[in-house]
Design an enzyme around this catalytic site. Sequence first.
Site, mmCIF file in Angstrom:
data_model
loop_
_atom_site.group_PDB
_atom_site.id
_atom_site.type_symbol
_atom_site.label_atom_id
_atom_site.label_comp_id
_atom_site.label_asym_id
_atom_site.label_seq_id
_atom_site.Cartn_x
_atom_site.Cartn_y
_atom_site.Cartn_z
ATOM 1 N N ARG A 197 0.858 -1.183 0.000
ATOM 2 C CA ARG A 197 0.000 0.000 0.000
ATOM 3 C C ARG A 197 0.897 1.237 0.000
ATOM 4 O O ARG A 197 1.458 1.604 1.028
ATOM 5 C CB ARG A 197 -0.889 -0.032 1.257
ATOM 6 N N HIS A 226 -3.307 4.458 4.852
ATOM 7 C CA HIS A 226 -4.484 3.587 4.959
ATOM 8 C C HIS A 226 -5.717 4.271 4.385
ATOM 9 O O HIS A 226 -6.452 3.703 3.588
ATOM 10 C CB HIS A 226 -4.709 3.216 6.426
ATOM 11 N N TYR A 267 4.365 4.764 11.370
ATOM 12 C CA TYR A 267 4.654 3.335 11.544
ATOM 13 C C TYR A 267 5.470 2.727 10.410
ATOM 14 O O TYR A 267 5.731 1.524 10.420
ATOM 15 C CB TYR A 267 3.355 2.542 11.721
#
Length: 379
Positions: A271, A275, A284
């Site tokens: 990805r 998100h 992260y």
Amino acid sequence: MTVMEQRGAYRPSPPPAWQPRTDPAPLLPDAEPYRVLGTEAAAKADPELLRRLYGQLVLGRRYNTQATALTKQGRLAVYPSSTGQEACEVAAALALEDRDWLFPSYRDTLAAVVRGVDPVQALTLLRGDWHTGYDPYEHRVAPLSTPLATQLPHAVGLAHAARLKGDDVVALAMVGDGGTSEGDFHEALNFAAVWQAPVVFLVQNNGFAISVPLAKQTAAPSLAHKAVGYGMPGRLVDGNDAAAVHEVLTDAVRHARAGGGPTLIEAVTYRIDAHTNADDATRYRGDAEVETWRAHDPVRLLERELTGRGLLDEDAVAAVREDAEAMAARLRERMNQDPALDPMDLFAHVYAEPTGQLREQRELLRAELAAEAEEGTAR
């Protein structure tokens, strides 16, 4: 004295000639993700299919960037981008026949569009205007599923019912790596294998369930290995290799249609974007990791293969990009139009027969709207 030591206690023992019900060896996935582009297998791929995949990938990339921009303009409430995962999205839609069904997750808007759903209708749920923006029966695309993995048992149920009716239908259910940690995933795969339902499960392993890396979700060698525990084949494929994903999915759909039962496919992808537009991915993961995956971009991989084999020239690339820009312009124009919304639609299509509570709420809203209209007239 333990329970097993008591007189008359049941002491289980395996039958003398115990054998596994299913030989696990044929169900195991390959040690490495299957690839086509950049290998000898690419020479056997259909050039027309490769060009079609490329055109849809370019359109899909532009669709993702335009939809992401619409969130910044306030035209979409949220958009879970599939940038970097377009090969999975496109291949999933193109691997199915018209009579088959696609069961997407919330990140699979592009798959729905490639399947034929109107681009604006596909975004209606994410705009916050309606339960879903399209008729699922028109293109046989189930509503985008926001709760994780709940679409998987639905896909199994539809596939099983179709087979009982004698309909030649296969269901393809899409889910992310995070969805494999949900109970619905277990239940769907278990029922599918026991019933030998004609369903294909595509797991897009993009590395993170929001901020949780895969290593904190499972200790399995791969997500594809989970198939063996349910008694179905597992396949591992390079999720950025559009030709490989299409081949593996097509084989699985053919296998299911022929009565061979379900298949679990793990597509290893990434990805690239956050998100959703509400997520800060820098908290992260690092930029270096993202840049490494950009070098394995699905659009670039296929473009390099096509141009290297003389199947795509500069004029063809320019024409595909012009089509993508035209699509983005139409999408912007239509999304910039404020839709005419009827508040009473809140109560439509919730239940086949409205409940008493729903009717009560509907009449309460109707009365409030009438009072507001009367007050406005009086002024």
